[in-house]
Scaffold this motif. Sequence first.
Motif, PDB file in Angstrom:
ATOM      1  N   ILE A 224     -26.382 -57.957  88.211  1.00 55.10           N
ATOM      2  CA  ILE A 224     -25.202 -57.331  87.611  1.00 55.10           C
ATOM      3  C   ILE A 224     -25.432 -55.835  87.419  1.00 55.10           C
ATOM      4  O   ILE A 224     -24.576 -55.004  87.745  1.00 55.10           O
ATOM      5  CB  ILE A 224     -24.861 -58.000  86.262  1.00 55.10           C
ATOM      6  N   ASN A 289     -20.167 -58.726  85.773  1.00 55.26           N
ATOM      7  CA  ASN A 289     -20.554 -59.532  84.612  1.00 55.26           C
ATOM      8  C   ASN A 289     -19.588 -60.687  84.390  1.00 55.26           C
ATOM      9  O   ASN A 289     -20.007 -61.820  84.102  1.00 55.26           O
ATOM     10  CB  ASN A 289     -20.599 -58.632  83.371  1.00 55.26           C
ATOM     11  N   ARG A 290     -18.315 -60.420  84.549  1.00 52.72           N
ATOM     12  CA  ARG A 290     -17.297 -61.469  84.358  1.00 52.72           C
ATOM     13  C   ARG A 290     -17.443 -62.566  85.410  1.00 52.72           C
ATOM     14  O   ARG A 290     -17.392 -63.757  85.094  1.00 52.72           O
ATOM     15  CB  ARG A 290     -15.904 -60.849  84.421  1.00 52.72           C
ATOM     16  N   LYS A 293     -20.632 -64.672  84.771  1.00 53.82           N
ATOM     17  CA  LYS A 293     -20.506 -65.598  83.639  1.00 53.82           C
ATOM     18  C   LYS A 293     -19.665 -66.813  84.011  1.00 53.82           C
ATOM     19  O   LYS A 293     -19.922 -67.920  83.547  1.00 53.82           O
ATOM     20  CB  LYS A 293     -19.883 -64.878  82.440  1.00 53.82           C
ATOM     21  N   GLY A 299     -24.812 -63.708  81.795  1.00 55.15           N
ATOM     22  CA  GLY A 299     -24.321 -62.364  81.977  1.00 55.15           C
ATOM     23  C   GLY A 299     -25.090 -61.396  81.105  1.00 55.15           C
ATOM     24  O   GLY A 299     -25.954 -61.779  80.324  1.00 55.15           O
TER      25      GLY A 299
END
Length: 301
Positions: A224, A289-290, A293, A299
């Motif tokens: 990330i 990150n979204r 996750k 994340g």
Amino acid sequence: MKQRWLYFLRNWQLYILLLGPVAYFLIFKYGPMYGILIAFQDFNLFKGVTGSPWVGFDVFREVFGMSAFYKALRNTFMLNLADLLFSFPAPILLALLLNELTRARFKKWAQTILYLPHFLSWVIIGGIMLQVFATNTGIVNLLLGQLGIDPIPFLTNKYNWLITYLVVGVWQSAGWGTIIYLAAITGINSELYEAAAMDGAGRFRKMRSITLPGIRPTIVVLLILKIGEIVQISFDRPYVIGNVSVLDFSEVISTFVYKTGVQTANFSLATAVGLFQAIVGIILLLAANRIAKKITGNGVF
């Protein structure tokens, strides 16, 4: 509220120790951020930020109207994505291999040798590359000449340069990157390996079913962060390794800012490009990150 106050009184020493780092970030990180105002001004070095006239988004229009900017942006994405493809998996693989070494002395020597390139500056590495890959005087091409093979333009042909750029990047960064993954591997419960051995699992099976899943959160977090830096690129590596023969690939955002912003004292343009990089980087970081996750459950935040 009372409980929080009591907690502070019990741990006031920790808060005192925290004052130093907080002051550092406020003074040297957040304080200079007022400089982004230059991106919206016709900045004059003698008038300063407060005295320079405002021009709104005119500087950004100038930047986005330059074909050289899009060329540098394309190369930045290309080199960073290629680095992500080759340099990111390298320390993971290296850490897995080092973790399987049973002789402690050999393992320490191997780690030391692999870490060393990280401590060399890119100026030194650039000099080494000239000695090794130069078309007429490089060690590699001299050996190829002894074998009757024509010299290969590693540093003057843009496609060969790209391969050389990636290979040298892996050599320079892979060893240092293994530190994080080896640390993550040490946190895996050793009982899992013992149970797997009792079930007849071999080394590769343990690596695939225990080690890799065990370090997956670390891999996801670093991936990330790496994606968030896709639009960022260091100045020294492409500038030192690059040359006029390979500008089609070596001209990136950082060198573009240096040549068109700093060398010509166009600080407004340089600041506007830097602000653009920061905004795009934040968007990529949040998006990565979204997605991570949703897919893996892990994340950065």
